[in-house]
Design a protein around this motif. Structure first.
Motif, PDB file in Angstrom:
ATOM      1  N   ARG A 196     -52.103  68.770 -65.524  1.00  0.00           N
ATOM      2  CA  ARG A 196     -52.989  67.753 -66.082  1.00  0.00           C
ATOM      3  C   ARG A 196     -52.000  66.291 -66.103  1.00  0.00           C
ATOM      4  N   ILE A 197     -50.885  66.340 -66.104  1.00  0.00           N
ATOM      5  CA  ILE A 197     -49.900  65.271 -66.309  1.00  0.00           C
ATOM      6  C   ILE A 197     -50.068  64.602 -64.949  1.00  0.00           C
ATOM      7  N   ALA A 198     -49.645  65.379 -63.854  1.00  0.00           N
ATOM      8  CA  ALA A 198     -49.556  65.031 -62.580  1.00  0.00           C
ATOM      9  C   ALA A 198     -50.883  64.291 -62.382  1.00  0.00           C
ATOM     10  N   ALA A 199     -52.080  64.697 -62.505  1.00  0.00           N
ATOM     11  CA  ALA A 199     -53.363  64.368 -62.058  1.00  0.00           C
ATOM     12  C   ALA A 199     -53.291  62.950 -62.900  1.00  0.00           C
ATOM     13  N   LYS A 200     -53.017  62.882 -64.311  1.00  0.00           N
ATOM     14  CA  LYS A 200     -53.084  61.682 -64.947  1.00  0.00           C
ATOM     15  C   LYS A 200     -52.315  60.443 -64.338  1.00  0.00           C
ATOM     16  N   HIS A 201     -51.147  60.834 -63.824  1.00  0.00           N
ATOM     17  CA  HIS A 201     -50.440  59.696 -63.141  1.00  0.00           C
ATOM     18  C   HIS A 201     -50.583  59.603 -61.670  1.00  0.00           C
ATOM     19  N   ARG A 202     -51.681  60.395 -61.292  1.00  0.00           N
ATOM     20  CA  ARG A 202     -51.927  60.272 -59.809  1.00  0.00           C
ATOM     21  C   ARG A 202     -50.719  60.606 -58.969  1.00  0.00           C
ATOM     22  N   VAL A 203     -49.899  61.614 -59.183  1.00  0.00           N
ATOM     23  CA  VAL A 203     -48.787  62.274 -58.589  1.00  0.00           C
ATOM     24  C   VAL A 203     -49.307  63.505 -57.792  1.00  0.00           C
ATOM     25  N   ARG A 204     -48.771  63.691 -57.005  1.00  0.00           N
ATOM     26  CA  ARG A 204     -49.102  64.646 -56.110  1.00  0.00           C
ATOM     27  C   ARG A 204     -48.097  65.883 -55.671  1.00  0.00           C
ATOM     28  N   HIS A 205     -46.990  65.545 -56.524  1.00  0.00           N
ATOM     29  CA  HIS A 205     -45.829  66.550 -56.070  1.00  0.00           C
ATOM     30  C   HIS A 205     -45.499  66.992 -57.760  1.00  0.00           C
ATOM     31  N   ILE A 206     -45.501  68.276 -57.847  1.00  0.00           N
ATOM     32  CA  ILE A 206     -44.876  68.929 -58.728  1.00  0.00           C
ATOM     33  C   ILE A 206     -43.608  69.684 -58.649  1.00  0.00           C
ATOM     34  N   ASP A 245     -30.148  63.190 -57.383  1.00  0.00           N
ATOM     35  CA  ASP A 245     -29.273  63.215 -56.066  1.00  0.00           C
ATOM     36  C   ASP A 245     -29.963  62.670 -54.778  1.00  0.00           C
ATOM     37  N   LEU A 246     -31.293  62.863 -54.934  1.00  0.00           N
ATOM     38  CA  LEU A 246     -32.166  62.764 -53.874  1.00  0.00           C
ATOM     39  C   LEU A 246     -32.949  61.542 -53.918  1.00  0.00           C
ATOM     40  N   GLY A 247     -32.534  60.852 -54.756  1.00  0.00           N
ATOM     41  CA  GLY A 247     -33.384  59.488 -55.161  1.00  0.00           C
ATOM     42  C   GLY A 247     -34.741  59.234 -55.445  1.00  0.00           C
ATOM     43  N   LEU A 248     -35.171  60.572 -56.026  1.00  0.00           N
ATOM     44  CA  LEU A 248     -36.758  60.719 -56.414  1.00  0.00           C
ATOM     45  C   LEU A 248     -36.790  60.155 -57.827  1.00  0.00           C
ATOM     46  N   ARG A 249     -38.147  59.746 -58.114  1.00  0.00           N
ATOM     47  CA  ARG A 249     -38.422  59.285 -59.429  1.00  0.00           C
ATOM     48  C   ARG A 249     -39.395  60.035 -60.488  1.00  0.00           C
ATOM     49  N   PRO A 250     -38.826  61.172 -60.745  1.00  0.00           N
ATOM     50  CA  PRO A 250     -39.933  62.093 -61.362  1.00  0.00           C
ATOM     51  C   PRO A 250     -40.016  62.014 -62.921  1.00  0.00           C
ATOM     52  N   LEU A 251     -41.493  62.016 -63.400  1.00  0.00           N
ATOM     53  CA  LEU A 251     -41.637  62.082 -64.592  1.00  0.00           C
ATOM     54  C   LEU A 251     -41.043  63.393 -65.274  1.00  0.00           C
ATOM     55  N   ILE A 252     -40.223  63.453 -66.036  1.00  0.00           N
ATOM     56  CA  ILE A 252     -39.458  64.811 -66.845  1.00  0.00           C
ATOM     57  C   ILE A 252     -40.665  64.921 -67.808  1.00  0.00           C
ATOM     58  N   VAL A 253     -41.095  66.367 -67.718  1.00  0.00           N
ATOM     59  CA  VAL A 253     -42.064  66.947 -68.692  1.00  0.00           C
ATOM     60  C   VAL A 253     -41.555  68.160 -69.611  1.00  0.00           C
ATOM     61  N   HIS A 254     -41.254  67.999 -70.627  1.00  0.00           N
ATOM     62  CA  HIS A 254     -40.997  69.465 -71.395  1.00  0.00           C
ATOM     63  C   HIS A 254     -42.089  69.794 -72.363  1.00  0.00           C
ATOM     64  N   PHE A 255     -42.175  71.162 -72.383  1.00  0.00           N
ATOM     65  CA  PHE A 255     -43.379  71.943 -73.121  1.00  0.00           C
ATOM     66  C   PHE A 255     -42.853  72.403 -74.217  1.00  0.00           C
ATOM     67  N   ASP A 256     -43.190  71.820 -75.319  1.00  0.00           N
ATOM     68  CA  ASP A 256     -42.527  72.139 -76.614  1.00  0.00           C
ATOM     69  C   ASP A 256     -43.707  73.076 -77.357  1.00  0.00           C
ATOM     70  N   ASN A 257     -43.556  74.459 -77.429  1.00  0.00           N
ATOM     71  CA  ASN A 257     -44.477  75.473 -78.091  1.00  0.00           C
ATOM     72  C   ASN A 257     -43.976  75.735 -79.265  1.00  0.00           C
ATOM     73  N   GLY A 258     -43.015  75.037 -79.879  1.00  0.00           N
ATOM     74  CA  GLY A 258     -42.254  75.341 -81.202  1.00  0.00           C
ATOM     75  C   GLY A 258     -41.697  76.267 -81.326  1.00  0.00           C
ATOM     76  N   TRP A 259     -40.545  76.942 -80.222  1.00  0.00           N
ATOM     77  CA  TRP A 259     -39.382  77.773 -80.157  1.00  0.00           C
ATOM     78  C   TRP A 259     -38.334  77.249 -79.623  1.00  0.00           C
ATOM     79  N   ASN A 260     -38.239  75.794 -79.522  1.00  0.00           N
ATOM     80  CA  ASN A 260     -37.125  75.603 -78.908  1.00  0.00           C
ATOM     81  C   ASN A 260     -35.876  75.819 -79.546  1.00  0.00           C
ATOM     82  N   ASN A 261     -34.875  76.453 -78.683  1.00  0.00           N
ATOM     83  CA  ASN A 261     -33.258  76.316 -79.314  1.00  0.00           C
ATOM     84  C   ASN A 261     -32.969  75.024 -79.244  1.00  0.00           C
ATOM     85  N   GLU A 262     -32.075  74.926 -80.213  1.00  0.00           N
ATOM     86  CA  GLU A 262     -31.405  73.347 -80.446  1.00  0.00           C
ATOM     87  C   GLU A 262     -30.524  73.079 -79.170  1.00  0.00           C
TER      88      GLU A 262
END
Length: 389
Positions: free
Chosen positions: A172-182, A99-116
């Protein structure tokens, strides 16, 4: 630490005296009561809430934040990184960023316990909001090994490895993509209240490695660490900053749910943080049974303090089982098997005496060293600044 409650079914009820405003009680060993019967959290929340920015100030801060994120992200593929679990808070944070017009990379952490249901929510959100999804899939043998170590250690906060690694992976992912905001869905309105005795610090890498060294069996080769020195590197050297974006908007959890259901086809998965099978079992079975802790008391009390639930409504919810009794038992079997424990061994682990995290070692020496270093560097930095002026 509160003594263990009756084993099955997991319904622990009220422990000792209960607050007259919230539903917190003496299952929190540090609770204090005022003369009127209200617990200390009421007064502390009122003092905290009184210092929160006004709506106008939040609107201004949000506008400035969005402008800075867009400026920092100019000519980059993404302007921010947003962690998404599929739960209410992070899902609504994703809606807000769109809604704010931002362009985030969505990151999901899968540790093997995800609910369907949570997985379906994530897929719907990234599809309908037209975001790109990056899923961090943990090395399961290693992650299982560290979870097994935590059970053997018999400490209260079995979620430390997950929470620690999520933050490490995001940075790590933010640094890899040179992104300064999490950006995250963490917020004060629904999460301010949590007794200190009910969790452990998520950033203590020394404690994590000490527990794993004592009880683990596999080397940690894929561990996205986020201890003190990693924090300093990412935040000071890489200038990555984290923002709890829901603290800058009017966040009503039930209204957010309704919007997500209507606009994104989001589906409710049950209790708070039940988007993970392990978290559901940990909060709804292990904590009440082994530690005498019902985290719903803190979650519901916070909703009362925030004016989003009445005390009577909270009491009705607390009178119910932590979650469906049949599902508790099937989760118990599933978790034990997935972690590689026999039913007998798992039962023995749940009956071990409780041990404080601190008994295995902490990062306090590192912290003293770090702050001593900061004190030494500050005068030099000020001298350089004055010479440039």
């Amino acid at each position: 630490m509160a003594s263990p409650a009756a084993k099955d079914p997991i319904i622990i009820g009220t422990v000792g005296r209960m607050c007259t405003v919230t539903v917190m009680d003496e299952s929190d060993p540090d609770i204090r009561f005022e003369a009127d019967g209200a617990c200390h959290y009421v007064r502390e929340w009122q003092a905290f809430a009184a210092k929160l920015p006004t709506r106008g100030a939040r609107v201004d801060r949000l506008a400035k934040l969005v402008a800075r994120i867009k400026a920092d992200g100019r000519n980059k593929r993404f302007d921010s990184v947003l962690g998404l679990s599929g739960g209410v808070d992070s899902s609504y944070a994703a809606w807000i960023t769109k809604d704010l017009g931002l362009r985030p990379l969505i990151v999901h952490f899968d540790n093997g316990w995800n609910n369907e249901l949570a997985v379906n929510n994530i897929e719907n959100i990234v599809s309908k909001l037209d975001f790109e999804l990056h899923t961090v899939v943990m090395n399961w043998p290693e992650f299982r090994d560290i979870q097994r170590a935590y059970f053997r250690a018999s400490v209260v906060d079995l979620e430390v490895p997950t929470d620690h690694m999520i933050l490490g992976a995001l940075h790590r992912i933010a640094a890899k993509h040179r992104v300064r905001h999490i950006l995250s869905g963490t917020n004060n309105i629904t999460e301010w209240l949590l007794p200190r005795a009910w969790y452990y610090r998520k950033f203590d890498e020394v404690n994590i490695r000490a527990i794993h060294k004592k009880f683990g069996e596999l080397p940690l080769k894929h561990f996205p660490a986020f201890g003190l020195w990693q924090q300093a590197w990412y935040q000071k050297a890489r200038r990555i900053e984290s923002t709890h974006i829901l603290d800058l908007v009017d966040y009503d959890r039930e209204k957010a749910k309704a919007l997500l259901i209507e606009q994104l086809g989001w589906r409710d998965y049950g209790g708070k943080h039940h988007e993970s099978v392990f978290t559901r079992f940990y909060q709804g079975y292990i904590l009440p049974r082994k530690f005498g802790i019902d985290k719903r008391k803190a979650h519901l009390s916070q909703m009362i303090l925030a004016g989003q639930m009445t005390r009577d409504e909270a009491l009705v919810k607390l009178a119910e089982p932590t979650y469906t009794l049949g599902l508790q038992q099937s989760d118990k079997t599933y978790v034990a098997k997935k972690l590689g424990f026999s039913d007998e061994t798992f039962e023995k682990l749940l009956n071990l005496p409780n041990v404080a995290h601190e008994d295995y070692g902490t990062d306090l020496a590192q912290r003293r060293q770090y702050f001593s270093l900061l004190r030494a560097v500050r005068p030099v930095r000020n001298l350089i600044h004055r010479s440039k002026g």
